[in-house]
Structures are given as structure tokens and as C-alpha cells.
Design a protein around this motif. Structure first.
Motif, short mmCIF file in Angstrom:
data_model
loop_
_atom_site.label_atom_id
_atom_site.label_comp_id
_atom_site.label_asym_id
_atom_site.label_seq_id
_atom_site.Cartn_x
_atom_site.Cartn_y
_atom_site.Cartn_z
N ALA A 175 122.68 -57.21 66.11
CA ALA A 175 122.58 -56.67 67.13
C ALA A 175 120.92 -56.24 67.73
CB ALA A 175 122.89 -55.02 66.96
N ILE A 176 119.91 -56.73 66.58
CA ILE A 176 118.61 -56.71 67.08
C ILE A 176 118.07 -58.03 67.28
CG2 ILE A 176 118.01 -54.28 65.92
CD1 ILE A 176 116.64 -55.65 63.64
N GLY A 177 118.85 -59.03 67.46
CA GLY A 177 118.36 -60.42 67.57
C GLY A 177 118.03 -61.30 66.56
N LYS A 178 118.36 -60.78 65.17
CA LYS A 178 118.06 -61.43 64.06
C LYS A 178 119.30 -62.33 63.58
CE LYS A 178 114.22 -59.07 63.59
NZ LYS A 178 113.06 -59.57 64.35
N LYS A 179 119.04 -63.32 62.60
CA LYS A 179 120.15 -64.14 62.07
C LYS A 179 120.12 -63.97 60.30
CE LYS A 179 119.62 -67.32 65.76
NZ LYS A 179 119.26 -69.02 66.32
N PRO A 180 120.68 -63.03 60.02
CA PRO A 180 120.88 -62.84 58.38
C PRO A 180 121.41 -64.09 57.62
CG PRO A 180 122.76 -61.89 59.56
CD PRO A 180 121.86 -62.38 60.70
N VAL A 181 120.85 -64.42 56.39
CA VAL A 181 121.21 -65.25 55.85
C VAL A 181 121.62 -64.59 54.26
CG1 VAL A 181 120.81 -67.63 54.36
CG2 VAL A 181 119.99 -67.19 56.70
N LEU A 182 122.68 -64.69 53.73
CA LEU A 182 123.08 -64.18 52.49
C LEU A 182 122.65 -64.71 51.33
CD1 LEU A 182 124.39 -61.20 51.37
CD2 LEU A 182 126.37 -62.37 51.68
N VAL A 183 122.00 -64.26 50.34
CA VAL A 183 121.80 -64.85 49.06
C VAL A 183 122.08 -63.79 47.91
CG1 VAL A 183 120.12 -66.33 50.09
CG2 VAL A 183 119.35 -64.23 48.99
N ASN A 184 122.21 -64.23 46.76
CA ASN A 184 122.43 -63.56 45.42
C ASN A 184 121.15 -62.96 45.04
OD1 ASN A 184 125.20 -63.37 45.43
ND2 ASN A 184 125.25 -65.41 44.85
N ASP A 185 121.16 -61.95 44.03
CA ASP A 185 119.91 -61.29 43.74
C ASP A 185 119.29 -62.24 42.53
OD1 ASP A 185 118.08 -59.47 43.28
OD2 ASP A 185 119.47 -57.90 42.32
N SER A 186 118.24 -62.56 42.74
CA SER A 186 117.32 -63.35 41.67
C SER A 186 116.18 -63.29 41.98
CB SER A 186 118.00 -64.76 41.47
OG SER A 186 117.27 -65.76 40.80
N PRO A 187 115.09 -63.25 41.07
CA PRO A 187 113.94 -63.07 41.17
C PRO A 187 113.31 -63.89 42.38
CG PRO A 187 114.16 -62.74 38.88
CD PRO A 187 115.40 -62.89 39.40
N GLY A 188 112.71 -63.51 43.27
CA GLY A 188 112.19 -64.58 44.57
C GLY A 188 113.28 -64.74 45.44
N PHE A 189 114.37 -64.61 44.93
CA PHE A 189 115.47 -64.94 46.01
C PHE A 189 115.43 -66.43 46.27
CE2 PHE A 189 114.34 -60.57 47.13
CZ PHE A 189 114.98 -59.83 46.12
N VAL A 190 115.46 -67.00 47.53
CA VAL A 190 115.31 -68.32 47.72
C VAL A 190 113.62 -68.52 48.33
CG1 VAL A 190 115.89 -70.19 49.56
CG2 VAL A 190 117.69 -68.95 48.22
N THR A 191 113.43 -67.58 49.37
CA THR A 191 112.30 -67.92 50.22
C THR A 191 111.07 -67.84 49.31
OG1 THR A 191 112.64 -65.69 50.63
CG2 THR A 191 112.86 -67.21 52.52
N ASN A 192 110.77 -66.65 48.42
CA ASN A 192 109.72 -66.83 47.64
C ASN A 192 109.70 -67.29 46.06
OD1 ASN A 192 108.62 -64.91 49.55
ND2 ASN A 192 107.70 -63.66 48.15
N ARG A 193 110.90 -67.72 45.88
CA ARG A 193 110.84 -68.65 44.68
C ARG A 193 110.42 -69.86 45.10
NH1 ARG A 193 116.43 -69.14 40.94
NH2 ARG A 193 115.62 -70.92 39.61
N VAL A 194 110.48 -70.47 46.27
CA VAL A 194 109.89 -71.69 46.68
C VAL A 194 108.58 -71.46 47.32
CG1 VAL A 194 110.32 -73.64 48.35
CG2 VAL A 194 112.09 -72.69 46.89
N LEU A 195 108.27 -70.56 48.12
CA LEU A 195 107.10 -70.39 49.01
C LEU A 195 106.01 -70.00 48.17
CD1 LEU A 195 105.71 -70.32 51.60
CD2 LEU A 195 106.38 -67.83 51.93
N MET A 196 106.23 -69.08 47.29
CA MET A 196 104.95 -68.46 46.48
C MET A 196 104.38 -69.47 45.54
SD MET A 196 104.24 -65.37 47.59
CE MET A 196 105.02 -65.12 48.85
N PRO A 197 105.11 -70.37 44.89
CA PRO A 197 104.62 -71.33 43.91
C PRO A 197 103.87 -72.61 44.87
CG PRO A 197 106.73 -71.18 43.15
CD PRO A 197 106.50 -70.23 44.37
#
Length: 293
Positions: A175-197
């Protein structure tokens, strides 16, 4: 039709003020809460300034004038009005003890059916849900920076998160123009597990004298078509937030590949936090393009 008419936002930093701007400019009523009046004043000034760019980039905005945007936001240092808020998005620092304290306070002021959006890049959603009266109402919501201009939101299903909560948040985000992507609970999820390193390794490259910050970022912009280099991204996020996120990954996985670069630690200790402090890997105190510190 708005999924939620009033939304509570905890934390008036970069992410909280961006969220308040994004929602208020789309007609939502927002209660922006921070413990510091100074943070609220800075948030108000940031919202006023950032709206100029948002208005330019998003022609479909419901609210066209900044005064109307600000009238949709109530700035507060208390939880006085949170008893009537059906949905809260929390955006404070990536530190479990600090977050835990906030949720212990929220559960004393909010109704039992309140949905809690944990805007985090690394904190366990399951852990947050476990301290709430109804843990199925907790869901991770990792917004991208800057919030008004980024569509993707990583939503995280904790161990207890219900299907109904997930659906309501998906509907709200769409409704606010976003595109949600569902992932499971794990440290860093997907984005930060890859981006931060990746960011941390780029800092190591600077630390080891392999390349200057501007050249590291140039490689990623020109070689991989990134709109923003990793170090400029780190400055935008905040080097303190980067360090906190890396530490969570390091402690969660007990893997040396997440060990923070000493240069990152030193810069945070020196108060060189990036754009929000004026200096990080680049200098933001000048009207000119960022330059190396």
C-alpha cells in the motif's frame, strides 16, 4: 485505504525520520518517539529538508506541502499515545540490550494485539517476539536507506510470527509502494549477511593500503554498475551501525570472516560515523562532492 491509520515509530535517527517522512507524505498519522528532544528537533529539520528531494522524485505523493507532512507527525518523548497505536515500527540502535528495554516498555503501553515491526538488519526477530505478550505479532522489517526512495523491504519471519501478521505487513508495504521479500530469521538475514562482510572487506583494503576509499568505491561503481560504492554506503548507513551489525554477525556465527576491521573500530571510536557526523570515509561538511578524509 490505509492498512493502519496511525503508526508509532520508535527512534528519530536517520531511519526513523525517513520512515516518518515516507508515511506522513502518504497520508498516514505518525507518532515519532525518541528519548531525546534534540533528536526530535533534528528529525524535524531533516524531514523538512529531505522532503524537497522526495517531492521531486515521487510525483505520486498524496501530500504536496511540507507543513501538511509535519502536521501528520506528532513528535514525542513519551509513550502516552501508544495505547491507541495498532502498529509500531522500532528503529533504534542495533544493540540487543537497548532493544530489549524498548520492547519491555512498549508491552506496558500498547494493546496486546499491536503488531511490532522490528526494523533491524541483524537482531533476532524470534528473540524479540519471545519477550512480548503475543510473540506471533513480531515481524522483522529491514527497510533500505533512504526509505522514501527505496522499494525493497526484507521482511523476516521469526519462529513465532503468524501467517496473519505476515499478510498484514505485506499488504501494508504494498500500500505504501514497497516490494516485500520474505526471508527466515537468521543472523543478518540475507542482505546484511552478504553486505556487511563486503563492506568490512573493503575497509580492510583501505586499512592494508591496497587502495584509497574513493578508488575502492570507483571500482564498484564502474566495474559492477553499483549506484553507490560500498564505503559511501557505509557512510550513509553510519559506521557505528556497520560496526554493531558486524559484531552481531561475528558473535552469532563465531566465524572469523566477520571480524571487524581495526580501522572501522578506530573510526567509530573517533566519532567519524559517516554522513550523520559530517565525516567518515568521505567528507560531507563541504557542499562539494565527498572527498577522502
Amino acid at each position: 485505504m490505509n492498512t493502519f491509520e496511525t503508526i508509532g515509530i520508535i527512534g528519530a535517527g536517520v531511519m526513523g525520520s525517513d520512515l516518518a517522512l515516507d508515511l506522513a507524505s502518504q497520508g498516514y498519522q505518525v507518532i515519532l518517539k525518541d528519548i531525546h528532544e534534540e533528536a526530535l528537533d533534528k528529525a524535524k529539520a531533516k524531514i523538512r529538508e529531505d522532503f524537497k528531494l522526495v517531492k521531486l522524485m515521487k510525483k505520486e505523493l498524496q501530500v504536496k506541502e511540507i507543513e501538511q507532512v509535519l502536521s501528520n507527525i506528532r513528535f514525542t518523548t513519551t509513550y502516552q499515545e501508544f495505547h491507541a497505536v495498532p502498529f509500531v515500527i522500532e528503529n533504534i540502535t542495533e544493540n540487543w540490550e537497548a532493544k530489549q528495554q524498548v520492547y519491555l516498555e512498549l508491552r506496558e503501553h500498547c494493546e496486546e494485539d499491536t503488531i511490532y515491526g522490528v526494523n533491524t538488519s541483524c537482531i533476532s526477530i524470534t528473540k524479540v517476539g519471545a519477550i512480548l505478550p503475543n510473540p506471533e505479532m513480531a515481524i522483522g522489517m529491514h527497510f533500505m536507506n533512504p526509505v522514501p526512495l527505496k522499494q525493497m523491504v526484507e521482511i523476516i519471519k521469526g519462529y513465532y510470527t503468524s501467517g496473519d501478521t505476515i499478510q498484514k505487513i505485506k499488504d501494508f508495504l504494498k500500500a505504501i509502494g514497497k516490494k516485500p521479500v520474505l526471508v527466515n530469521d537468521s543472523p543478518g538475514f540475507v542482505t546484511n549477511r552478504v553486505l556487511m562482510p563486503m563492506i568490512n572487506e573493503c575497509i580492510w583494503a583501505v586499512h592494508d593500503g591496497v587502495a584509497a576509499p574513493q578508488d575502492v568505491d570507483k571500482i564498484f561503481r564502474l566495474g559492477f554498475s553499483h549506484k553507490m560504492g560500498p564505503l559511501a554506503t557505509a557512510d550513509l548507513i553510519g559506521l557505528d551501525t556497520i560496526l554493531n551489525s558486524i559484531m552481531v554477525l561475528y558473535e552469532s556465527y563465531n566465524d572469523p570472516k566477520y571480524r571487524p576491521c581495526p580501522l572501522l573500530v578506530k573510526m567509530v571510536d573517533a566519532g567519524l560515523l559517516g554522513k550523520k557526523s559530517g565525516k567518515g570515509f568521505f567528507d560531507y561538511t563541504s557542499v562539494l562532492a565527498p572527498s577522502r578524509v
